[in-house]
Design an enzyme around this catalytic site. Structure first.
Site: not given
Ligand code: UDP
Length: 377
Positions: A291, A359, A311, A259, A177, A361, A173
């Site tokens: 976060r 999962y 969170e 989760r 880059r 979006d 996801r």
């Molecule tokens: N992820 C990570 N480090 C970060 C942010 C995301 O390793 O700082 C990985 C982690 O495995 C997470 C996945 O990327 O489950 C998807 O993150 P995303 O931010 O897309 O999750 P959401 O916003 O859907 O909770």
């Protein structure tokens, strides 16, 4: 007196409200119920001194599907917000997603060639041929430093599992880059609805009767009771169920795993700018939250004071809010069994992140709801 509807919509989140909106366009009648005391499910936003607070975690709209972008823009005006989270690891700050800014900070390098060489050097020592899980996927994509500092701790906190036990797709996801570009998403369109998401759902539900604080089973037995007592009661031809599919079937095949999250909100009326960014990730395992969101930055600092939310990921148990389906092999296989049961359930449709155990979006939720509505006559 019998009050009759074509559809009972269970859950007023994005899926349920889009579906009901589309069915109304087809001349159908809908009644929607929600167990919470507000509409909009997890995209619910609440106004605090002009700040739109994302009560159930950050929701940033992004899509590459023009049809979906046009659809949401009919419902609200979107701003030009671009998600660029910052990651904190110990006392270091890194840009996300993994890009030249991140690599330059990690290794003091300047060019894509230098970054690639550094990552290649780390990957070569690992001898991973075909990544079988999230850890191997992340390592073979980004090398050891990125994995150890920015992925491992965060992911294990979020999912409560070792990265070796998680499916590789989760990490895909995240963009990776070799340009200096901090835009988290690769999608063509991105933004936040000005004034929040709740207004979108209000519009979608215009003309739909909504009953809040109303749980599905309790609603059904109440109608039955009223009928028996000779009181007014509600009937419907079909149900759209957007709750947990295993709960619907009384967990008869076993529990699907989810989760959960808990949110610790702090209102800081005297603080103008707490962290300088909407999303700051804490990638260390030792810090219990993943976060901190500072909501006012989703709308470029509008509003008085500030509101922040920490969170905390949590294991789900019955009674908790399920946020993420755990789409590993074991759970996906169990879901398939539930799906077979669901297919046999007459006049009941299942959808959304929980009904579809996926999962998703937001743009995918809308697309799926549009397809489901189009398939109805
Ligand atoms: N992820 C990570 N480090 C970060 C942010 C995301 O390793 O700082 C990985 C982690 O495995 C997470 C996945 O990327 O489950 C998807 O993150 P995303 O931010 O897309 O999750 P959401 O916003 O859907 O909770």
């Amino acid at each position: 007196m019998r009050e009759h509807y074509d559809y009972l919509i269970v859950g007023t989140g994005l899926y349920g409200s889009v579906f009901s909106h589309e069915m109304k366009k087809k001349g159908k009648t809908c009644i929607a119920i929600d167990k919470r005391d507000h509409i909009a499910g997890n995209i619910y936003t609440k106004d605090v001194r002009g700040i739109q607070v994302h009560e159930y975690g950050a929701h940033i709209f992004h899509t590459s599907d023009k049809r979906i972008w046009d659809y949401v823009n009919e419902l609200a005006e979107f701003n030009h917000y671009v998600n660029s989270p910052v990651a904190v690891y110990k006392d270091e700050i890194y840009n996300l997603p993994f890009n030249m800014n991140t690599f330059s900070k990690l290794w003091g390098i300047k060019t894509p060639a230098e970054a690639k060489a550094k990552i290649q050097e780390q990957i070569e020592q690992l001898h991973i041929t075909e990544p079988k899980n999230l850890e191997e996927q992340a390592l073979s994509l980004a090398g050891t430093d990125v994995y150890e500092k920015l992925i491992k701790g965060y992911t294990e906190k979020q999912w409560g599992r070792d990265c070796k036990e998680l499916p590789a797709f989760i990490i895909k996801r995240l963009p990776f880059r070799f340009v200096y570009d901090n835009n988290y998403f690769n999608d063509r369109y991105q933004g936040i609805p000005i004034g929040g998401y709740t207004g979108i759902v209000e519009k979608l539900l215009e003309g739909t009767k909504v009953l809040l604080d109303t749980e599905y089973r309790a609603f059904l037995s109440k109608q039955e009771q009223r009928r028996e007592n000779g009181e007014d009661y509600i009937t419907f031809d079909k149900v759209l169920y957007t709750g947990m599919i295993d709960e619907y079937f009384d967990y008869c095949l076993g529990n699907l795993e989810y989760r959960s999250l808990s949110f610790e909100q702090e209102d800081l009326p005297e603080c103008d700018n707490y962290q300088g960014n909407a999303v700051v990730n804490y990638t260390e395992r030792q810090i219990p939250y993943t976060r901190i969101i500072e909501h006012k930055h989703f709308e470029f600092g509008k509003g008085e004071g500030t509101v922040i939310t920490r969170e905390y990921p949590a294991e789900w148990k019955p009674g908790d809010e399920p946020y993420y389906p755990v789409n590993d092999e074991k759970n996906n296989a169990l879901f398939e069994e539930y799906r077979r049961l669901a297919a046999k359930e007459k006049n009941v449709l299942f959808g959304g992140r929980l009904g579809g155990y996926k999962y998703y979006d937001m743009d995918k939720v809308i697309a799926a709801a549009l397809d489901a509505a189009a398939a109805e006559d």
